[in-house]
Design an enzyme around this catalytic site. Structure first.
Site, short mmCIF file in Angstrom:
data_model
loop_
_atom_site.label_atom_id
_atom_site.label_comp_id
_atom_site.label_asym_id
_atom_site.label_seq_id
_atom_site.Cartn_x
_atom_site.Cartn_y
_atom_site.Cartn_z
N CYS A 2 0.87 -1.18 0.00
CA CYS A 2 0.00 0.00 0.00
C CYS A 2 0.90 1.22 0.00
O CYS A 2 1.53 1.53 1.01
CB CYS A 2 -0.92 -0.01 1.22
SG CYS A 2 -1.90 1.48 1.35
N GLU A 136 -3.91 0.45 -5.75
CA GLU A 136 -3.01 -0.66 -6.01
C GLU A 136 -2.86 -0.78 -7.52
O GLU A 136 -3.82 -0.55 -8.26
CB GLU A 136 -3.58 -1.96 -5.42
CG GLU A 136 -2.63 -3.14 -5.45
CD GLU A 136 -1.35 -2.89 -4.64
OE1 GLU A 136 -0.35 -2.49 -5.25
OE2 GLU A 136 -1.37 -3.07 -3.41
#
Lengths: 360, 258
Positions: A2, A136
Site C-alpha cells: 500500500c 493498487e
C-alpha cells in the site's frame, strides 16, 4: 503493498466522519501539517488514529497539558494526529539516515518475528490509518511483447465510509544545538492478499473494521504484544469492499483531484464519440440484458443488434463456471445516442468489477 | 451444449480471416438459430455483424444460449492448423470455459482436437438504428476488392459516387488521382459477374481506404458483395454465407474531420 491512498477529508470534518462509525475523537493534533488529498504518498502527512492510556501519556507525551483534566487513570484518550508516512524508528540518530520508502509498509510477518524496527512499536504504539480508500497497481503483461502495463485500481468500502488500515507509529526526536524536532511517523501493516484480491497484487494492507474486537484490541494501548494481536492481522475477506480501475494520473503523486478515485472510463461507449464514428448510429444496451433475458429468436439472429468490441476491454480467461448462467435480475438499461453525445457516464451500468477475481 | 459441425472448415477459416484484423476480442453468441457476433473495431469506425445460421452447418444444435468470448488471433491460430477440406465440429458445454474444435480428415482416419480457452469479455450490446438506403450496388466481390486495393495506392480516402447507372470510385492523392467507373451489367451465363445498381437518390460519400481494405478480406466468402449506401450514414457491405451473412457497417468520412 500500500503505497498510495486517498484521504481528502478536511480535519474539521474528521470527528463527524469518525462519529458515523461510532469512534470518539478526544484530541486532534498537527492537523495543519497536511492538506486533504486524494493522492497521498510516503513522506507526506496524513491523519492517524490511536488510543492513549493516561499513565502512558504522562511518560510519553511531550506536552502534559491534558493530564490534569484526566482524573480517571483507566480511561484512554482517542487521538487523531497528523503524522509523516514512513515510520522513523525512535532510535534513528539523524534524520538523513531515514528513508520513508523503506518503512511506509510494515510486513505482518516481520512484526510477528519481532524485527528490530517493529519490536518496540508493536507493543506500545499501534494505530489505524483512516482513508477513503487506497490504490493498487495491477501489472498487466502485454500479450505481444515483454512490456508490462501498470493499471491503477482504487479499493474502497462499498458504503464509502472511512476505511481503516492497521498501522504502527513512532515518535522520534532530533535535536541539534539550537532546536529540537519532534517527528511523529507511521507505517501501514501489510500481509498476503486475500483470495478475492490476489489477482490484483499478492500483498494487501490489513483492514480493521470499527466495532470489532480486533479493532479495539489493536488500539488498546495497555495490551502488550502477544499472539492475540497477530490474529487482528488476518487477510480481510469480507465482501464490503469494492474496487475499480482509475485514471493513470494517480501514478504521479503531484496529481490531485477527485477524479483520481473515480472509475476510469474504459468501455468504448464511455469515450467521447467523434463525428466519424459508427457509434453515432448505435444504441447501447447493457450486457446483462442479453444474458439475463435469454434473447428471443428474433433478437439473437437479428442483424440490428450490434455489440461493441471495446478498445481496451476488461477480460480474462475463464477458469470457473460462468456466472452468466445465473439469471440476473436488473431490467435492461438503454442508452441513446443523445445521452452518449452529452457525455453523461453515470447511466452506464458498469459490470461487476469483482469479475476478474479468480485469475490464476 | 453447443455442437456445430461444418462440412468443411474452410467457411469458418474464411470468416475468421475476414474479421481478425479488425477486431481482437469477440463474444460469439450461440443460440438455437446459429452463431452471431457483433463487434466494433478499436477506432470505432467499423462495425462487424456476423450471422452463421444453423443452415450453414451440416449438423447444429445449441440447447441453451451460450456466449463464447474468443480472442480472434488465438482462434485463427487453431483454425489454421486444420485443413480447409476437413470436417470441423465446434463443441462447448453449457457453462463453458473452453471451446473445443475437432477437425476430421474425410479421406483418412485422422482427428485433430483443440481446446481454446474462453475470455470473459466486457462488452456492451448495441442496437443500430434501422436504416433506409438510397442506393444498392451488387457487384463481383473480387472486382470490388481490386478497386479498393488499387485506389488505396493513391490515397487514404475513397470516394464513392453513384449516379443513374454507374458507380464511380474516385481517389485523389498527393502525387496523383485515379478513378474506376463500373456500369450496370448483366451476365446471364455467369450471374456472379453481374453488376446491379438500384438507385433512389444520387450518392457521394467518402470512406477510409484502410477500412475498405479490411472489409475486402471477406472476398473469398462470396462471389458477390452488396453495398448499401445513404447520404451521411454508414455504408453497409454484405457478404452472403450459405445461410447467414457477414456485414460491415462503415461510418463515412466527413469533410471537416481532421
Amino acid at each position: 503493498m500500500c503505497g498510495r491512498y486517498a484521504m481528502a477529508v478536511d480535519p474539521n470534518d474528521l470527528p463527524q466522519y469518525f462519529g458515523e462509525q461510532n469512534l470518539a475523537v478526544d484530541e486532534m493534533h498537527d492537523s495543519e501539517m497536511a492538506q486533504p488529498r486524494f493522492n497521498i504518498g510516503p513522506a507526506q502527512y496524513a491523519p492517524v488514529y490511536y488510543s492513549h492510556s493516561n499513565c502512558q501519556r504522562r511518560n510519553d507525551s511531550p506536552d502534559n497539558k491534558f493530564v490534569e483534566d484526566e482524573a480517571d487513570g483507566d480511561a484512554s484518550t482517542r487521538v487523531i494526529r497528523y503524522m509523516k508516512w514512513g515510520m522513523i524508528p525512535f532510535w534513528t540518530k539523524r534524520i538523513s539516515d531515514y528513508s520513508p520508502f523503506k518503512t511506509f509498509n510494515a510486513k505482518a510477518e516481520s512484526i510477528k518475528d519481532g524485527h528490530r524496527v517493529w519490536k518496540m512499536v508493536r507493543s506500545r504504539t499501534r494505530c489505524v490509518v483512516p482513508m477513503l480508500g487506497y490504490y493498487e497497481w495491477l501489472n498487466k503483461k502485454s500479450e505481444t511483447s515483454k512490456a508490462i502495463t501498470k493499471i491503477p485500481y482504487f479499493i474502497k468500502r462499498k458504503d464509502s465510509k472511512l476505511m481503516f488500515l492497521a498501522g504502527l507509529w513512532d515518535k522520534s526526536i532530533f535535536s541539534d544545538e539550537e532546536t529540537t524536532h519532534v517527528i511523529y511517523s507511521f507505517s501501514i501493516v501489510t500481509g498476503p492478499a486475500p483470495q478475492q484480491l490476489e489477482w490484483l497484487h499478492h500483498r494487501m494492507p490489513r483492514v480493521l473494521e470499527p466495532g470489532t474486537k480486533e479493532f479495539d484490541l489493536w488500539l488498546d494501548p495497555k495490551h502488550d504484544w502477544d499472539d492475540k494481536l497477530m490474529s487482528c492481522l488476518q487477510p480481510y475477506d469480507k465482501d464490503d469492499l469494492e474496487w475499480f480501475e482509475v485514471s493513470r494520473d494517480v501514478g504521479n503523486v503531484r496529481n490531485e483531484g477527485e477524479h483520481l478515485i473515480q472509475r476510469a472510463p474504459k468501455r468504448p461507449t464511455d469515450r467521447p464519440i467523434k463525428k466519424g464514428s459508427i457509434m453515432n448510429w448505435v444504441k447501447v444496451k447493457t450486457k446483462e440484458h442479453h444474458i439475463s433475458e435469454e434473447p428471443s429468436e428474433e433478437e439473437a439472429c437479428d442483424s440490428s443488434i450490434l455489440s461493441a468490441g471495446p478498445e481496451s476491454p476488461s477480460h480474462r480467461f475463464l477458469h470457473t463456471p460462468r456466472e452468466s448462467a445465473t439469471p440476473l435480475t436488473p431490467s435492461p438499461q438503454k442508452r441513446t445516442i443523445s445521452e452518449l453525445l452529452s457525455g453523461s457516464h453515470d447511466k452506464v451500468k458498469v459490470k461487476d468489477e469483482k469479475k476478474p477475481k479468480t485469475e490464476v | 451444449m453447443l455442437e456445430g459441425k461444418f462440412d468443411e472448415a474452410s467457411l469458418l477459416k474464411k470468416v475468421i480471416d475476414a474479421m481478425k484484423d479488425s477486431v481482437k476480442l469477440c463474444n460469439f453468441n450461440c443460440t438455437e438459430n446459429g452463431i452471431s457476433v457483433q463487434a466494433i473495431d478499436d477506432s470505432r469506425v467499423l462495425l462487424i455483424s456476423l450471422l452463421i445460421e444453423a443452415g450453414s452447418f451440416e449438423d447444429y444444435r445449441c440447447d441453451r444460449n451460450i456466449v463464447l468470448g474468443l480472442e480472434m488471433e488465438s482462434l485463427n491460430k487453431i483454425i489454421k492448423n486444420g485443413n480447409a477440406s476437413d470436417m470441423l465440429t465446434l463443441v462447448a458445454e453449457d457453462s463453458p470455459d473452453a471451446l473445443n474444435l475437432i477437425f476430421e480428415d474425410k479421406r483418412r482416419d485422422r482427428i485433430a482436437e483443440y481446446s481454446l480457452k474462453l475470455m470473459d469479455i466486457d462488452q456492451d450490446f448495441l442496437k443500430i438504428e434501422d436504416m433506409k438506403f438510397d442506393a444498392v450496388v451488387n457487384m463481383p466481390s473480387a472486382e470490388f476488392a481490386k478497386i479498393c486495393r488499387d485506389m488505396k495506392t493513391l490515397s487514404e480516402s475513397l470516394q464513392i459516387i453513384i449516379t443513374k447507372d454507374s458507380v464511380k470510385f474516385n481517389s485523389e492523392g498527393d502525387f496523383g488521382s485515379g478513378s474506376v467507373v463500373i456500369k450496370s451489367f448483366t451476365d446471364l451465363e455467369k450471374t456472379e459477374e453481374s453488376v446491379r445498381i438500384t438507385l433512389e437518390k444520387p450518392i457521394n460519400l467518402t470512406f477510409g481506404a484502410k477500412y475498405l481494405n479490411d472489409i475486402i478480406k471477406s472476398t473469398p466468402l462470396a462471389s458477390q458483395v452488396t453495398i448499401k449506401l445513404c447520404d451521411k450514414q454508414p455504408a453497409l457491405f454484405e457478404y452472403q454465407l450459405p445461410s447467414g451473412y457477414l456485414r460491415f457497417y462503415l461510418a463515412p468520412k466527413f469533410e471537416d474531420e481532421e
